[in-house]
Write a protein that holds these residues in place. Structure first.
Motif, PDB file in Angstrom:
ATOM      1  N   ASP A 227       0.827  -1.209   0.000  1.00 42.88           N
ATOM      2  CA  ASP A 227       0.000   0.000   0.000  1.00 42.88           C
ATOM      3  C   ASP A 227       0.860   1.257   0.000  1.00 42.88           C
ATOM      4  O   ASP A 227       0.563   2.233  -0.703  1.00 42.88           O
ATOM      5  CB  ASP A 227      -0.932  -0.006   1.218  1.00 42.88           C
ATOM      6  CG  ASP A 227      -2.072  -1.004   1.067  1.00 42.88           C
ATOM      7  OD1 ASP A 227      -2.388  -1.346  -0.085  1.00 42.88           O
ATOM      8  OD2 ASP A 227      -2.625  -1.438   2.096  1.00 42.88           O
ATOM      9  N   GLN A 228       1.929   1.267   0.795  1.00 45.94           N
ATOM     10  CA  GLN A 228       2.819   2.425   0.821  1.00 45.94           C
ATOM     11  C   GLN A 228       3.501   2.619  -0.528  1.00 45.94           C
ATOM     12  O   GLN A 228       3.665   3.753  -0.993  1.00 45.94           O
ATOM     13  CB  GLN A 228       3.864   2.247   1.915  1.00 45.94           C
ATOM     14  CG  GLN A 228       3.283   2.298   3.326  1.00 45.94           C
ATOM     15  CD  GLN A 228       4.351   2.085   4.386  1.00 45.94           C
ATOM     16  OE1 GLN A 228       5.533   1.979   4.099  1.00 45.94           O
ATOM     17  NE2 GLN A 228       3.916   2.011   5.642  1.00 45.94           N
ATOM     18  N   GLY A 233       3.367   5.861  -6.275  1.00 46.40           N
ATOM     19  CA  GLY A 233       3.316   5.815  -7.733  1.00 46.40           C
ATOM     20  C   GLY A 233       3.269   4.394  -8.242  1.00 46.40           C
ATOM     21  O   GLY A 233       3.031   3.449  -7.469  1.00 46.40           O
ATOM     22  N   PRO A 234       3.505   4.201  -9.543  1.00 51.29           N
ATOM     23  CA  PRO A 234       3.481   2.845 -10.110  1.00 51.29           C
ATOM     24  C   PRO A 234       4.494   1.933  -9.418  1.00 51.29           C
ATOM     25  O   PRO A 234       5.614   2.342  -9.122  1.00 51.29           O
ATOM     26  CB  PRO A 234       3.851   3.067 -11.585  1.00 51.29           C
ATOM     27  CG  PRO A 234       3.501   4.490 -11.855  1.00 51.29           C
ATOM     28  CD  PRO A 234       3.757   5.223 -10.566  1.00 51.29           C
ATOM     29  N   VAL A 235       4.087   0.694  -9.174  1.00 49.58           N
ATOM     30  CA  VAL A 235       4.935  -0.291  -8.498  1.00 49.58           C
ATOM     31  C   VAL A 235       5.466  -1.267  -9.540  1.00 49.58           C
ATOM     32  O   VAL A 235       4.690  -1.881 -10.284  1.00 49.58           O
ATOM     33  CB  VAL A 235       4.148  -1.039  -7.402  1.00 49.58           C
ATOM     34  CG1 VAL A 235       5.032  -2.075  -6.724  1.00 49.58           C
ATOM     35  CG2 VAL A 235       3.588  -0.049  -6.388  1.00 49.58           C
ATOM     36  N   ASP A 236       6.782  -1.413  -9.591  1.00 51.00           N
ATOM     37  CA  ASP A 236       7.409  -2.303 -10.577  1.00 51.00           C
ATOM     38  C   ASP A 236       7.200  -3.766 -10.206  1.00 51.00           C
ATOM     39  O   ASP A 236       7.287  -4.140  -9.028  1.00 51.00           O
ATOM     40  CB  ASP A 236       8.910  -2.024 -10.678  1.00 51.00           C
ATOM     41  CG  ASP A 236       9.208  -0.640 -11.233  1.00 51.00           C
ATOM     42  OD1 ASP A 236       8.341  -0.103 -11.959  1.00 51.00           O
ATOM     43  OD2 ASP A 236      10.283  -0.093 -10.937  1.00 51.00           O
ATOM     44  N   VAL A 237       6.951  -4.576 -11.224  1.00 48.85           N
ATOM     45  CA  VAL A 237       6.837  -6.023 -11.061  1.00 48.85           C
ATOM     46  C   VAL A 237       7.695  -6.673 -12.141  1.00 48.85           C
ATOM     47  O   VAL A 237       7.597  -6.311 -13.322  1.00 48.85           O
ATOM     48  CB  VAL A 237       5.381  -6.513 -11.179  1.00 48.85           C
ATOM     49  CG1 VAL A 237       5.318  -8.030 -11.035  1.00 48.85           C
ATOM     50  CG2 VAL A 237       4.505  -5.852 -10.128  1.00 48.85           C
ATOM     51  N   LEU A 238       8.544  -7.609 -11.745  1.00 49.13           N
ATOM     52  CA  LEU A 238       9.417  -8.311 -12.675  1.00 49.13           C
ATOM     53  C   LEU A 238       8.995  -9.774 -12.757  1.00 49.13           C
ATOM     54  O   LEU A 238       8.586 -10.361 -11.761  1.00 49.13           O
ATOM     55  CB  LEU A 238      10.877  -8.219 -12.219  1.00 49.13           C
ATOM     56  CG  LEU A 238      11.424  -6.815 -11.966  1.00 49.13           C
ATOM     57  CD1 LEU A 238      12.857  -6.894 -11.445  1.00 49.13           C
ATOM     58  CD2 LEU A 238      11.361  -5.976 -13.230  1.00 49.13           C
ATOM     59  N   ALA A 239       9.118 -10.337 -13.946  1.00 47.35           N
ATOM     60  CA  ALA A 239       8.790 -11.755 -14.159  1.00 47.35           C
ATOM     61  C   ALA A 239      10.047 -12.483 -14.617  1.00 47.35           C
ATOM     62  O   ALA A 239      10.625 -12.150 -15.659  1.00 47.35           O
ATOM     63  CB  ALA A 239       7.680 -11.917 -15.197  1.00 47.35           C
ATOM     64  N   TYR A 240      10.485 -13.482 -13.820  1.00 44.04           N
ATOM     65  CA  TYR A 240      11.654 -14.290 -14.129  1.00 44.04           C
ATOM     66  C   TYR A 240      11.222 -15.707 -14.487  1.00 44.04           C
ATOM     67  O   TYR A 240      10.098 -16.129 -14.174  1.00 44.04           O
ATOM     68  CB  TYR A 240      12.610 -14.344 -12.938  1.00 44.04           C
ATOM     69  CG  TYR A 240      13.379 -13.055 -12.697  1.00 44.04           C
ATOM     70  CD1 TYR A 240      14.665 -12.893 -13.185  1.00 44.04           C
ATOM     71  CD2 TYR A 240      12.812 -12.013 -11.973  1.00 44.04           C
ATOM     72  CE1 TYR A 240      15.376 -11.724 -12.959  1.00 44.04           C
ATOM     73  CE2 TYR A 240      13.505 -10.835 -11.756  1.00 44.04           C
ATOM     74  CZ  TYR A 240      14.794 -10.697 -12.247  1.00 44.04           C
ATOM     75  OH  TYR A 240      15.480  -9.539 -12.034  1.00 44.04           O
TER      76      TYR A 240
END
Length: 370
Positions: A227-228, A233-240
């Motif tokens: 939540d913080q 702003g936009p929260v990065d998500v990576l896919a490995y």
């Protein structure tokens, strides 16, 4: 003669004495030189920004997955796609034999034209009766009956027009177009087979691949951090990939589910990947990494330098020519480096990365490389 024997005895005694001294001299252990310390490799502590990730196993889900079904019953005349082909929205993918429906449409149009002509004639008669009633040539009843006839015929024409429109729609359904842009799967029905309207089997499945989404579950304890992060702003998500070695795609957090799964204590999260291309495949398992925070300018040490003991983690710091055991609190890792929290080490100090397994607190060491 007697003197020569005495000299011989003296020589023998001298040789025996020399041999005894030589034997004891060789067997006596030699003194060891003073120790210079165990050779070790050390690396200096430095500062850097360390991202904080929440890791979870996720599943790739398509944005849309549509089963192409026929809305009319009939013979599948043709399939106009290749399995695995990319199709655009509105592209024709199959056709149903529409000859019977077109014949019904032609018949309905004929009925409509006939009833329209009858309506026009009834409207003309009504107009004449309205003029004749003024001179008393027709009765009011005749006029009212003709007016009702016109209204009845209007209803008939409207019904005919509705039948024509319905058949036009059914004929249009015989040309099946893709409702989305995506990849066509394997063909489920071959041309020449009869397909029923609304069949759940369908003709094929079209999957919209872009943008791709990944659904994964995170512990409910991490909701506050997420939540913080979302508030900033936009929260990065990576896919490995499965081995966590190759980065497949980079995206952003799209949404959180609206409730916690009480059986697992987790919340489902969805990440969106706009430029994944063909790297993410529907129902593929990936390792998702959600960037919850970034630790600004914290001390980091090589992960190899961290030792694990019964009282917690520790490292060996080179102090002069000795190894000093230093308890630390390990933080998140970034590549081959791990953050050290609560000032366990200072910037510039040398931590031992190789050779620490043989050391104790205060052991003499010799740094051979840095």
């Amino acid at each position: 003669m007697k003197r020569s024997r005495i000299a011989l005895v003296i020589v023998v005694l001298v040789l025996l004495a020399g041999g005894w001294a030589l034997y004891h001299g060789l067997s006596k252990p030699k003194a060891k030189p003073p120790s210079l310390g165990d050779p070790v490799t050390a690396v200096a502590v430095k500062l850097m920004d360390v991202p904080v990730y929440i890791d979870a196993l996720g599943t790739v889900t398509p944005t849309r997955s549509v089963t192409v079904v026929s809305q009319v019953s009939g013979i599948l005349a043709s399939v106009e796609f290749k399995e695995g082909q990319r199709v655009s929205k509105g592209q024709v993918v199959a056709r149903i034999d529409d000859r019977a429906l077109k014949a019904q449409l032609a018949q309905a149009k004929g009925v409509l034209a006939h009833d329209q002509a009858v309506l026009v004639n009834a409207q003309r008669d009504l107009a004449r009766f309205r003029q004749l009633i003024k001179v008393g040539s027709v009765s009011q009843q005749t006029l009212d009956t003709q007016a009702a006839t016109v209204q009845e015929q209007l209803g008939t024409v409207a019904a005919d027009d509705g039948a024509v429109q319905n058949l036009q729609v059914l004929v249009s359904y015989c040309t099946i177009a893709s409702p989305v842009e995506g990849i066509v799967g394997l063909r489920l029905v071959d041309p020449g087979n009869f397909v029923a309207a609304g069949s759940t089997t369908g003709i094929a499945v079209i999957t919209q691949m872009n943008p791709a989404t990944v659904v994964f579950a995170v512990p409910e304890d991490d909701l506050g951090a997420i939540d913080q992060a979302m508030a900033k702003g936009p929260v990065d998500v990576l896919a490995y990939d499965r081995n966590k070695h190759n980065l497949l795609a980079s995206g952003t957090l799209l949404a959180l589910d609206n409730q916690v799964d009480t059986t697992t204590g987790t919340v489902r999260v969805k990440g969106q990947f706009n430029d994944a291309g063909n790297a993410l495949f529907p129902n593929q398992f990936v390792n998702a990494r959600l960037k919850a925070d970034t630790l600004q300018q914290v001390a980091v040490v090589p992960t190899l330098a961290i030792q694990h003991g019964s009282k917690g983690d520790f490292v060996f710091v080179v102090q002069g020519s000795k190894a000093s055991l230093r308890p630390i609190k390990s933080g998140p890792a970034s590549g081959d480096l791990t953050a050290v929290l609560e000032n366990g080490v200072k910037v510039g100090e040398q931590v031992i990365t190789e050779g620490a397994d043989k050391l104790d607190d205060g052991s003499p060491v010799k740094v051979v490389s840095q």
